[in-house]
Design a protein around this motif. Structure first.
Motif, PDB file in Angstrom:
ATOM      1  N   GLU A  27       0.891  -1.220  -0.053  1.00 51.76           N
ATOM      2  CA  GLU A  27       0.031  -0.048  -0.066  1.00 51.76           C
ATOM      3  C   GLU A  27       0.801   1.121  -0.086  1.00 51.76           C
ATOM      4  N   PHE A  28       1.871   1.370  -0.511  1.00 48.82           N
ATOM      5  CA  PHE A  28       2.743   2.532  -1.002  1.00 48.82           C
ATOM      6  C   PHE A  28       3.001   2.739  -2.478  1.00 48.82           C
ATOM      7  N   ASP A  29       1.758   2.592  -3.249  1.00 45.96           N
ATOM      8  CA  ASP A  29       1.914   2.694  -4.567  1.00 45.96           C
ATOM      9  C   ASP A  29       1.250   3.812  -5.271  1.00 45.96           C
ATOM     10  N   ASP A  74      10.120   8.854  -2.106  1.00 41.75           N
ATOM     11  CA  ASP A  74      10.214   7.646  -2.205  1.00 41.75           C
ATOM     12  C   ASP A  74      10.868   6.740  -1.283  1.00 41.75           C
ATOM     13  N   VAL A  75      10.928   7.419   0.209  1.00 36.75           N
ATOM     14  CA  VAL A  75      11.338   6.785   1.306  1.00 36.75           C
ATOM     15  C   VAL A  75      10.394   5.805   1.939  1.00 36.75           C
ATOM     16  N   TRP A  76      10.818   4.474   1.772  1.00 35.22           N
ATOM     17  CA  TRP A  76       9.858   3.443   1.891  1.00 35.22           C
ATOM     18  C   TRP A  76      10.768   2.177   2.559  1.00 35.22           C
ATOM     19  N   THR A  77      10.217   1.631   3.518  1.00 33.67           N
ATOM     20  CA  THR A  77      10.498   0.080   4.023  1.00 33.67           C
ATOM     21  C   THR A  77       9.487  -0.927   3.970  1.00 33.67           C
ATOM     22  N   PHE A  78       9.689  -1.859   3.381  1.00 38.88           N
ATOM     23  CA  PHE A  78       8.677  -3.062   3.285  1.00 38.88           C
ATOM     24  C   PHE A  78       8.341  -3.261   4.706  1.00 38.88           C
ATOM     25  N   TYR A  81       9.975  -5.560   7.268  1.00 38.55           N
ATOM     26  CA  TYR A  81      11.194  -4.769   7.725  1.00 38.55           C
ATOM     27  C   TYR A  81      11.510  -3.863   8.508  1.00 38.55           C
ATOM     28  N   ARG A  82      10.509  -3.151   8.932  1.00 38.45           N
ATOM     29  CA  ARG A  82      10.398  -1.917   9.571  1.00 38.45           C
ATOM     30  C   ARG A  82      10.907  -1.947  11.061  1.00 38.45           C
ATOM     31  N   ARG A  83      11.382  -0.726  11.416  1.00 41.81           N
ATOM     32  CA  ARG A  83      11.922  -0.328  12.771  1.00 41.81           C
ATOM     33  C   ARG A  83      13.449  -1.502  12.839  1.00 41.81           C
ATOM     34  N   GLN A  84      13.944  -1.462  11.937  1.00 47.31           N
ATOM     35  CA  GLN A  84      15.371  -2.369  12.131  1.00 47.31           C
ATOM     36  C   GLN A  84      16.515  -1.407  11.517  1.00 47.31           C
ATOM     37  N   GLY A  85      16.084  -0.018  11.391  1.00 53.85           N
ATOM     38  CA  GLY A  85      17.202   0.782  10.872  1.00 53.85           C
ATOM     39  C   GLY A  85      17.337   0.958   9.267  1.00 53.85           C
ATOM     40  N   ILE A  86      16.427   0.089   8.505  1.00 50.06           N
ATOM     41  CA  ILE A  86      16.909   0.175   7.151  1.00 50.06           C
ATOM     42  C   ILE A  86      16.586   1.585   6.703  1.00 50.06           C
ATOM     43  N   ALA A  87      15.424   2.266   6.817  1.00 45.97           N
ATOM     44  CA  ALA A  87      15.336   3.649   6.121  1.00 45.97           C
ATOM     45  C   ALA A  87      16.165   4.462   6.580  1.00 45.97           C
ATOM     46  N   SER A  88      16.689   4.474   8.040  1.00 45.88           N
ATOM     47  CA  SER A  88      17.577   5.272   8.503  1.00 45.88           C
ATOM     48  C   SER A  88      19.178   5.144   7.477  1.00 45.88           C
ATOM     49  N   ALA A  89      19.233   3.977   7.318  1.00 47.30           N
ATOM     50  CA  ALA A  89      20.466   3.855   6.751  1.00 47.30           C
ATOM     51  C   ALA A  89      20.540   4.268   5.268  1.00 47.30           C
ATOM     52  N   LEU A 105      11.864  17.866   2.170  1.00 46.45           N
ATOM     53  CA  LEU A 105      10.967  16.646   2.082  1.00 46.45           C
ATOM     54  C   LEU A 105       9.490  17.110   2.672  1.00 46.45           C
ATOM     55  N   PHE A 106       8.679  16.178   2.147  1.00 51.80           N
ATOM     56  CA  PHE A 106       7.236  16.179   2.501  1.00 51.80           C
ATOM     57  C   PHE A 106       6.895  14.894   2.946  1.00 51.80           C
ATOM     58  N   THR A 107       6.341  14.962   4.228  1.00 51.69           N
ATOM     59  CA  THR A 107       5.528  13.848   4.952  1.00 51.69           C
ATOM     60  C   THR A 107       4.184  13.775   5.482  1.00 51.69           C
ATOM     61  N   ASP A 109       3.008  11.423   7.767  1.00 50.09           N
ATOM     62  CA  ASP A 109       2.873  10.965   9.080  1.00 50.09           C
ATOM     63  C   ASP A 109       4.038  10.365   9.534  1.00 50.09           C
ATOM     64  N   SER A 110       5.204  10.643   9.063  1.00 49.55           N
ATOM     65  CA  SER A 110       6.545   9.985   9.470  1.00 49.55           C
ATOM     66  C   SER A 110       7.404  11.188  10.321  1.00 49.55           C
ATOM     67  N   VAL A 111       6.970  12.085  10.810  1.00 48.80           N
ATOM     68  CA  VAL A 111       7.747  13.356  11.333  1.00 48.80           C
ATOM     69  C   VAL A 111       8.821  12.749  12.341  1.00 48.80           C
ATOM     70  N   GLU A 112       8.240  11.946  13.051  1.00 50.76           N
ATOM     71  CA  GLU A 112       9.511  11.603  14.457  1.00 50.76           C
ATOM     72  C   GLU A 112      10.714  10.658  13.537  1.00 50.76           C
ATOM     73  N   PHE A 113      10.322  10.028  12.606  1.00 49.34           N
ATOM     74  CA  PHE A 113      11.522   9.382  11.878  1.00 49.34           C
ATOM     75  C   PHE A 113      12.537  10.427  11.342  1.00 49.34           C
ATOM     76  N   TYR A 114      11.857  11.440  10.643  1.00 52.33           N
ATOM     77  CA  TYR A 114      12.943  12.365  10.003  1.00 52.33           C
ATOM     78  C   TYR A 114      13.349  13.261  11.100  1.00 52.33           C
ATOM     79  N   GLU A 115      12.620  13.635  12.262  1.00 51.53           N
ATOM     80  CA  GLU A 115      13.275  14.428  13.214  1.00 51.53           C
ATOM     81  C   GLU A 115      14.597  13.733  13.828  1.00 51.53           C
ATOM     82  N   LYS A 116      14.437  12.334  13.839  1.00 49.44           N
ATOM     83  CA  LYS A 116      15.458  11.609  14.637  1.00 49.44           C
ATOM     84  C   LYS A 116      16.733  11.646  13.692  1.00 49.44           C
ATOM     85  N   LEU A 117      16.531  12.081  12.358  1.00 52.26           N
ATOM     86  CA  LEU A 117      17.656  12.187  11.430  1.00 52.26           C
ATOM     87  C   LEU A 117      18.178  13.670  11.313  1.00 52.26           C
TER      88      LEU A 117
HETATM   89  C1  LIG Z   1       8.634   5.754   7.727  1.00 56.56           C
HETATM   90  C2  LIG Z   1       9.478   4.718   7.237  1.00 56.56           C
HETATM   91  C3  LIG Z   1      10.437   4.797   5.897  1.00 56.56           C
HETATM   92  C4  LIG Z   1      10.475   4.153   8.315  1.00 56.56           C
HETATM   93  O1  LIG Z   1      11.504   3.241   7.908  1.00 56.56           O
HETATM   94  P1  LIG Z   1      11.931   2.183   8.699  1.00 56.56           P
HETATM   95  O2  LIG Z   1      13.001   1.404   8.200  1.00 56.56           O
HETATM   96  O3  LIG Z   1      11.145   1.297   9.688  1.00 56.56           O
HETATM   97  O4  LIG Z   1      12.752   3.056   9.763  1.00 56.56           O
HETATM   98  P2  LIG Z   1      13.887   2.940  10.934  1.00 56.56           P
HETATM   99  O5  LIG Z   1      13.818   1.545  11.309  1.00 56.56           O
HETATM  100  O6  LIG Z   1      15.325   3.572  10.366  1.00 56.56           O
HETATM  101  O7  LIG Z   1      13.314   4.043  12.164  1.00 56.56           O
HETATM  102  C5  LIG Z   1      14.430   4.798  12.816  1.00 56.56           C
HETATM  103  C6  LIG Z   1      13.443   5.600  13.733  1.00 56.56           C
HETATM  104  O8  LIG Z   1      12.615   6.353  13.323  1.00 56.56           O
HETATM  105  C7  LIG Z   1      11.553   6.474  14.174  1.00 56.56           C
HETATM  106  N1  LIG Z   1      10.273   5.763  13.758  1.00 56.56           N
HETATM  107  C8  LIG Z   1      10.348   4.878  12.286  1.00 56.56           C
HETATM  108  N2  LIG Z   1       9.111   4.381  11.933  1.00 56.56           N
HETATM  109  C9  LIG Z   1       8.235   5.285  12.950  1.00 56.56           C
HETATM  110  C10 LIG Z   1       6.943   4.971  13.360  1.00 56.56           C
HETATM  111  N3  LIG Z   1       5.770   4.551  12.556  1.00 56.56           N
HETATM  112  N4  LIG Z   1       6.283   5.802  14.126  1.00 56.56           N
HETATM  113  C11 LIG Z   1       6.905   6.576  15.098  1.00 56.56           C
HETATM  114  N5  LIG Z   1       8.537   6.364  15.100  1.00 56.56           N
HETATM  115  C12 LIG Z   1       9.096   5.793  13.836  1.00 56.56           C
HETATM  116  C13 LIG Z   1      11.735   5.569  15.423  1.00 56.56           C
HETATM  117  O9  LIG Z   1      12.339   6.423  16.166  1.00 56.56           O
HETATM  118  C14 LIG Z   1      12.718   4.773  14.914  1.00 56.56           C
HETATM  119  O10 LIG Z   1      14.009   4.114  15.722  1.00 56.56           O
HETATM  120  P3  LIG Z   1      13.547   2.879  16.859  1.00 56.56           P
HETATM  121  O11 LIG Z   1      13.055   1.735  16.136  1.00 56.56           O
HETATM  122  O12 LIG Z   1      14.607   2.779  17.452  1.00 56.56           O
HETATM  123  O13 LIG Z   1      12.485   3.486  17.789  1.00 56.56           O
HETATM  124  C15 LIG Z   1       8.619   3.256   7.125  1.00 56.56           C
HETATM  125  O14 LIG Z   1       7.648   2.930   8.205  1.00 56.56           O
HETATM  126  C16 LIG Z   1       7.710   3.343   5.994  1.00 56.56           C
HETATM  127  O15 LIG Z   1       8.133   2.870   4.760  1.00 56.56           O
HETATM  128  N6  LIG Z   1       6.622   3.749   5.882  1.00 56.56           N
HETATM  129  C17 LIG Z   1       5.625   3.985   4.920  1.00 56.56           C
HETATM  130  C18 LIG Z   1       5.971   4.855   3.729  1.00 56.56           C
HETATM  131  C19 LIG Z   1       6.353   6.647   4.373  1.00 56.56           C
HETATM  132  O16 LIG Z   1       5.524   6.898   5.056  1.00 56.56           O
HETATM  133  N7  LIG Z   1       7.483   6.813   3.927  1.00 56.56           N
HETATM  134  C20 LIG Z   1       7.739   8.299   4.211  1.00 56.56           C
HETATM  135  C21 LIG Z   1       7.056   9.216   3.214  1.00 56.56           C
HETATM  136  S1  LIG Z   1       7.900  10.697   3.268  1.00 56.56           S
END
Ligand SMILES: CC(C)(COP(=O)(O)OP(=O)(O)OC[C@H]1O[C@@H](n2cnc3c(N)ncnc32)[C@H](O)[C@@H]1OP(=O)(O)O)[C@@H](O)C(=O)NCCC(=O)NCCS
Length: 141
Positions: A27-29, A74-78, A81-89, A105-107, A109-117
């Protein structure tokens, strides 16, 4: 998931149909055909694709002028495999090639993810689709 994850920054031998299918199933199409996905990645400044063995499990790419402005999309993790640091890497790989540039960038609902970066919320973003979404010279491929 315990497969070994690898990150590729070239676009050699990418299975665009497989990318499309996995994105759609997750569901990320956003409607791009496999060839439109290929064109958008090939026309990017830099790209990262994450693989678990041969399976595509993550993407990220950046548009940039190479000088001062970059835009990440196009930042996306299947999902499995989420919450393993893949998108951060993937983000770190892209950001390492953007020294000195303002990265936007625009998001939804992933604000927390980007703030961490290190990204900070900026108050106003404006957008517009010119003509019809995905209707351009890459539509017929
Ligand atoms: C957002 C997304 C890319 C994160 O991918 P990921 O590989 O799971 O991210 P990471 O494992 O590197 O996450 C790093 C940190 O970001 C934060 N984070 C990631 N996903 C989060 C979520 N759903 N809610 C809150 N915090 C989140 C956490 O602090 C996380 O660290 P932790 O797991 O140690 O707590 C993934 O959830 C995704 O593909 N979502 C759907 C597509 C999307 O929304 N992409 C962004 C569009 S701009």
């Amino acid at each position: 998931m315990t497969s070994k994850v690898t990150y590729k920054t070239d676009l050699e031998q990418v299975d665009w149909q497989a990318m499309k299918s996995t994105l759609a199933g997750d569901e990320f199409d956003n409607g791009r055909s496999p060839s439109q996905l290929q064109a958008s990645f090939q026309n990017s400044y830099a790209t990262v694709i994450a693989y678990a063995d041969a399976q595509i499990i993550g993407t990220a790419r950046v548009l940039s002028d190479g000088v001062c402005n970059a835009y990440i999309v196009d930042v996306w993790t299947f999902t499995p495999y989420r919450r393993q640091g893949i998108a951060s890497a993937m983000m770190q790989l892209l950001l390492s090639g953007l020294e000195g540039q303002h990265v936007y960038l625009f998001t939804d609902d992933s604000v927390e993810f980007y703030e961490k970066l290190g990204f900070e919320v900026q108050a106003i973003g404006l957008g517009k689709v010119v003509g019809q979404w995905l209707q351009n010279k890459n539509s017929q491929q």
